[in-house]
Design a protein around this motif. Structure first.
Motif, PDB file in Angstrom:
ATOM      1  N   ASN A   1      31.721  62.888  47.091  1.00  0.00           N
ATOM      2  CA  ASN A   1      32.872  63.370  47.858  1.00  0.00           C
ATOM      3  C   ASN A   1      33.538  62.158  48.496  1.00  0.00           C
ATOM      4  O   ASN A   1      32.903  61.451  49.292  1.00  0.00           O
ATOM      5  CB  ASN A   1      32.438  64.359  48.948  1.00  0.00           C
ATOM      6  N   ARG A   2      34.787  61.908  48.158  1.00  0.00           N
ATOM      7  CA  ARG A   2      35.433  60.688  48.664  1.00  0.00           C
ATOM      8  C   ARG A   2      36.896  60.929  49.001  1.00  0.00           C
ATOM      9  O   ARG A   2      37.616  61.623  48.283  1.00  0.00           O
ATOM     10  CB  ARG A   2      35.295  59.538  47.660  1.00  0.00           C
ATOM     11  N   LEU A   3      37.299  60.343  50.115  1.00  0.00           N
ATOM     12  CA  LEU A   3      38.680  60.423  50.579  1.00  0.00           C
ATOM     13  C   LEU A   3      39.333  59.056  50.415  1.00  0.00           C
ATOM     14  O   LEU A   3      38.873  58.066  50.983  1.00  0.00           O
ATOM     15  CB  LEU A   3      38.720  60.863  52.047  1.00  0.00           C
ATOM     16  N   VAL A   4      40.391  59.007  49.622  1.00  0.00           N
ATOM     17  CA  VAL A   4      41.151  57.776  49.410  1.00  0.00           C
ATOM     18  C   VAL A   4      42.480  57.908  50.132  1.00  0.00           C
ATOM     19  O   VAL A   4      43.278  58.810  49.834  1.00  0.00           O
ATOM     20  CB  VAL A   4      41.380  57.519  47.906  1.00  0.00           C
ATOM     21  N   HIS A   5      42.711  57.010  51.113  1.00  0.00           N
ATOM     22  CA  HIS A   5      43.928  57.079  51.922  1.00  0.00           C
ATOM     23  C   HIS A   5      45.035  56.255  51.255  1.00  0.00           C
ATOM     24  O   HIS A   5      44.864  55.092  50.946  1.00  0.00           O
ATOM     25  CB  HIS A   5      43.664  56.533  53.322  1.00  0.00           C
ATOM     26  N   ARG A   6      46.192  56.910  51.053  1.00  0.00           N
ATOM     27  CA  ARG A   6      47.350  56.217  50.480  1.00  0.00           C
ATOM     28  C   ARG A   6      48.647  56.533  51.229  1.00  0.00           C
ATOM     29  O   ARG A   6      49.605  55.777  51.109  1.00  0.00           O
ATOM     30  CB  ARG A   6      47.541  56.615  49.014  1.00  0.00           C
ATOM     31  N   GLY A   7      48.691  57.670  51.921  1.00  0.00           N
ATOM     32  CA  GLY A   7      49.930  58.053  52.569  1.00  0.00           C
ATOM     33  C   GLY A   7      49.720  59.180  53.550  1.00  0.00           C
ATOM     34  O   GLY A   7      48.580  59.591  53.830  1.00  0.00           O
ATOM     35  N   GLU A   8      50.814  59.728  54.064  1.00  0.00           N
ATOM     36  CA  GLU A   8      50.744  60.737  55.112  1.00  0.00           C
ATOM     37  C   GLU A   8      50.352  62.118  54.604  1.00  0.00           C
ATOM     38  O   GLU A   8      49.896  62.958  55.383  1.00  0.00           O
ATOM     39  CB  GLU A   8      52.092  60.828  55.842  1.00  0.00           C
ATOM     40  N   ASP A   9      50.563  62.384  53.333  1.00  0.00           N
ATOM     41  CA  ASP A   9      50.189  63.663  52.735  1.00  0.00           C
ATOM     42  C   ASP A   9      48.894  63.487  51.958  1.00  0.00           C
ATOM     43  O   ASP A   9      48.549  62.372  51.518  1.00  0.00           O
ATOM     44  CB  ASP A   9      51.291  64.168  51.802  1.00  0.00           C
ATOM     45  N   VAL A  10      48.170  64.597  51.747  1.00  0.00           N
ATOM     46  CA  VAL A  10      46.887  64.513  51.061  1.00  0.00           C
ATOM     47  C   VAL A  10      46.732  65.701  50.104  1.00  0.00           C
ATOM     48  O   VAL A  10      47.201  66.805  50.393  1.00  0.00           O
ATOM     49  CB  VAL A  10      45.712  64.486  52.059  1.00  0.00           C
ATOM     50  N   VAL A  11      46.103  65.418  48.977  1.00  0.00           N
ATOM     51  CA  VAL A  11      45.700  66.469  48.040  1.00  0.00           C
ATOM     52  C   VAL A  11      44.183  66.616  48.131  1.00  0.00           C
ATOM     53  O   VAL A  11      43.453  65.619  48.116  1.00  0.00           O
ATOM     54  CB  VAL A  11      46.097  66.130  46.586  1.00  0.00           C
ATOM     55  N   ILE A  12      43.722  67.847  48.243  1.00  0.00           N
ATOM     56  CA  ILE A  12      42.290  68.142  48.196  1.00  0.00           C
ATOM     57  C   ILE A  12      42.016  68.817  46.858  1.00  0.00           C
ATOM     58  O   ILE A  12      42.715  69.769  46.481  1.00  0.00           O
ATOM     59  CB  ILE A  12      41.859  69.073  49.342  1.00  0.00           C
TER      60      ILE A  12
ATOM     61  N   SER B   1      47.506  60.571  49.588  1.00  0.00           N
ATOM     62  CA  SER B   1      46.058  60.458  49.750  1.00  0.00           C
ATOM     63  C   SER B   1      45.358  61.551  48.940  1.00  0.00           C
ATOM     64  O   SER B   1      45.971  62.554  48.558  1.00  0.00           O
ATOM     65  CB  SER B   1      45.689  60.553  51.222  1.00  0.00           C
ATOM     66  N   HIS B   2      44.061  61.356  48.711  1.00  0.00           N
ATOM     67  CA  HIS B   2      43.349  62.295  47.834  1.00  0.00           C
ATOM     68  C   HIS B   2      41.900  62.441  48.287  1.00  0.00           C
ATOM     69  O   HIS B   2      41.161  61.455  48.349  1.00  0.00           O
ATOM     70  CB  HIS B   2      43.388  61.785  46.387  1.00  0.00           C
ATOM     71  N   LEU B   3      41.529  63.655  48.636  1.00  0.00           N
ATOM     72  CA  LEU B   3      40.131  63.986  48.905  1.00  0.00           C
ATOM     73  C   LEU B   3      39.582  64.682  47.673  1.00  0.00           C
ATOM     74  O   LEU B   3      39.948  65.820  47.364  1.00  0.00           O
ATOM     75  CB  LEU B   3      40.012  64.897  50.128  1.00  0.00           C
TER      76      LEU B   3
END
Length: 497
Positions: free
Chosen positions: A215-226, A247-249
Motif C-alpha cells: 500500500n503506497r501513497l505517491v504525492h504529485r499534486g493537490e488531487d488524489v486517486v485511490i 497523487s495516487h494511493l
C-alpha cells in the motif's frame, strides 16, 4: 525487477517459492488456465476438485497438519466455500492457507460480477488485491500474514491481471515458528474464540495494512486517486498518458483497509476512487463530500480503461453526474455463445423447447440454450441449482443439469426430492467432463451412475446417438406422465472437450 512474465506464470513461481504442498482447484473463468498451469507444474501436489467447499475443507485439513495449502476458485466459488471460510478465522488454522479467487468484471464468463473483496469483511480475513508490479509479493505476504494471524487469506485476481506482464521477484517466504494447529482453542467458548481473534489476530492485520509496501501513497499534486488491484495499473498509465500531476494511493492489501493512509488521502483537495467491479473502498469513505467515484457517476462501468480515468478526472468539480445507463443486451455486446452445432445434446435441448412445462437449467453449457431462438430453459440460477429450482415448481417440471453440476452441489436437492416424493424430472447431460470450462476431467464424474442410483428410484440411461429431436420429445413426454423423482441420463461426448 529481474524479468517479466504473465500473471499466470508469476503465480506458479510464487506458489512454488512459498513451498505450497497442496493445491485444490475448481475450474471456472477466469482462473481455469491458471489452475491448469499450477496442476501441470505442481503435480501431484495440485489437482482438480468437484466442489469449492470440499476444496477448502481439504486445504484446511492440510493447514492444521502443518502444510501450506492453496485453493483456486472463481469468484462465485467463494459463495460455496464461505461456510468453512468464515468459521476458520476464529477456529484458527495451522500453516498458511490462501484462497486465490478470480473476479469477472463485465461477467464475461460468469453469472454475475460480484466483488470478492467483500468476503474479507464477512469472514474477517486479509484480502490482497494485487497489481502487475506486486503480484508475487502479495502471495508472499498472504502466506506470512495467514500464519501470523492463524487465519486464511484471500488473493483477488481478474483476467486482465492474469494476462498482464508482471514483475518477477526474488521471494523469501519464511514460515512462522508455530505453523501447526493449536489445540488450546478448545479451552475457549465460541464467543471466546472471537474475542481472542480480535485481541490477537486483528491488530496484526491492521498493522500490516498500515505498514506494508503493498500500500503506497505517491504525492504529485493537490488531487488524489485511490485505487486497488489492476485498476491501479490503469490509473498509473492514465496519469502518465495525460501528463497529470495527480497523487495516487495504490492499495493491494484492502482488508483491513489502511485507515491512516486513507486519512492522509482524504486530506487532499479532491479524491477520485477507481476500482472494479464494486465501490468497495468508496463505500468506506463516501460520506466525505469531496470523494468521487462510482456512486457519484464519475466511474460508470467495470472494465475500466485509461480514458475512463481521464474522463472522471476532468469532471471532479462536479459533485454528482447522471450518466445514462443502457443495460447491455446480447446484440449490443456483439457476439453470442450458442450451443455448438455438433453438440450431441442439441436434439434433446430442441425437444425441451417444445414441452409445455417449466424447465430449470444450470449455468453450464445449458445456459446457452436459454435465449431465443432456442429458449429451451426458463431459468438458470447457479451451478447445481437446477434440481432445487425445479423442485419448487408447483405443478412439477424439468431440471436440466450437467454431470459436473449435479455432483458439485445438486445432491442435497436430489435427496430432498426423493424423500418428499416431489414431482420432478431430472435430465442429466453426461459428458464426463467440465465442458464449459474447457473439458477438464475429474475422477468423481465416473461415479455419477452409482451415486444417483442410490437416490433415484427410476433412472433411465440413453445414448444421445440413439434419439433424434422427435425421439427425445416422445421420451420426455412419457416420463412427464409419471410421478415423484425421475431421472434420465443422456450420454454424449463433448466435441470440444
Amino acid at each position: 525487477m529481474n524479468s517479466v512474465m504473465n500473471g499466470i506464470e508469476a503465480l506458479v513461481c510464487a506458489l512454488r517459492a512459498a513451498g505450497v504442498q497442496s493445491v485444490y482447484a475448481v475450474p471456472g473463468y477466469p482462473i481455469t488456465e491458471l489452475a491448469e498451469h499450477v496442476i501441470e507444474h505442481m503435480r501431484p501436489r495440485a489437482r482438480w476438485v468437484i466442489s469449492e467447499k470440499s476444496a477448502f475443507e481439504m486445504a484446511f485439513g492440510g493447514s492444521v497438519s502443518g502444510r501450506r495449502t492453496c485453493v483456486i476458485t472463481k469468484h462465485v466459488g467463494l459463495n460455496v466455500l464461505s461456510d468453512p471460510l468464515i468459521t476458520s478465522a476464529t477456529h484458527t488454522i495451522g500453516a498458511g492457507l490462501v484462497v486465490i479467487t478470480g473476479d469477472d468484471p463485465l461477467a464475461l464468463g460468469s453469472q454475475n460480477e460480484q466483488d470478492s473483496r467483500y468476503y474479507g469483511l464477512l469472514a474477517e480475513v486479509p484480502v490482497f488485491d494485487p497489481n502487475p508490479h506486486n503480484l508475487m509479493g502479495c502471495v508472499a505476504s498472504a502466506y506470512m500474514l495467514s500464519e501470523r494471524t492463524r487465519a486464511p487469506a484471500i488473493i483477488r485476481l481478474t483476467s486482465r491481471l492474469l494476462e498482464a506482464e508482471c514483475a518477477l521477484e526474488s521471494l523469501s517466504i519464511p514460515r512462522e515458528p508455530l505453523s501447526s494447529y493449536d489445540h488450546g482453542v478448545w479451552s475457549l467458548t465460541l464467543h471466546g474464540k472471537h474475542q481472542r481473534f480480535y485481541r490477537d489476530a486483528h491488530p496484526l492485520m491492521r498493522q500490516e495494512a498500515e505498514h506494508t509496501s503493498l500500500n503506497r501513497l505517491v504525492h504529485r499534486g493537490e488531487d488524489v486517486v485511490i485505487s486497488s488491484g489492476y485498476a491501479s495499473y490503469v490509473v498509473e498509465r492514465a496519469l502518465e498518458a495525460g501528463g497529470l500531476d495527480v497523487s495516487h494511493l495504490s492499495l493491494s492489501l484492502v482488508n483491513p483497509l489502511p485507515l491512516s493512509l486513507l486519512s492522509r488521502a482524504l486530506s487532499y483537495r479532491r479524491v477520485l476512487v477507481v476500482e472494479e467491479p464494486y465501490p468497495f473502498i468508496e463505500h468506506h469513505i463516501a460520506t466525505h463530500e469531496h470523494v468521487r467515484g462510482r456512486t457519484t457517476g464519475h466511474i460508470t462501468s467495470t472494465g475500466i480503461g485509461e480514458e475512463d480515468v481521464l474522463w472522471a478526472l476532468e469532471r471532479l468539480d462536479t459533485e454528482k453526474l447522471e450518466p445514462e445507463y443502457v443495460p447491455q443486451s446480447l446484440d449490443m455486446r456483439g457476439y453470442r455463445h450458442y450451443i455448438c452445432d455438433n453438440c450431441p445434446f442439441l436434439p434433446l435441448l430442441e425437444a425441451l423447447s417444445e414441452l409445455d412445462v417449466p424447465v430449470a437449467g444450470d449455468v453450464g453449457c445449458v445456459i446457452r440454450s436459454a435465449p431465443e431462438p432456442m429458449a429451451a430453459v426458463d431459468v438458470a440460477l447457479a451451478l447445481g441449482s437446477a434440481v432445487g429450482v425445479a423442485s419448487g415448481f408447483p405443478e412439477g417440471g424439468i431440471a436440466v443439469i450437467g454431470d459436473f453440476a449435479l455432483l458439485h452441489s445438486a445432491l442435497p436437492s436430489l435427496v430432498h426430492a426423493r424423500a418428499w416424493s416431489i414431482d420432478v424430472l431430472v435430465v442429466v447431460l453426461k459428458n464426463s467432463v467440465a465442458a464449459i470450462t474447457g473439458g477438464q476431467w475429474l475422477p468423481e464424474l465416473e461415479l455419477l451412475d452409482d451415486v444417483v442410483r442410490g437416490i433415484c428410484p427410476e433412472v433411465r440411461v440413453v445414448s444421445c446417438s440413439a434419439l433424434d429431436r422427435d425421439g427425445w420429445h416422445e421420451l420426455l413426454s412419457t416420463l412427464l406422465e409419471g410421478h415423484g423423482l425421475r431421472m434420465v441420463i443422456a450420454e454424449g461426448v463433448c466435441p470440444e472437450g
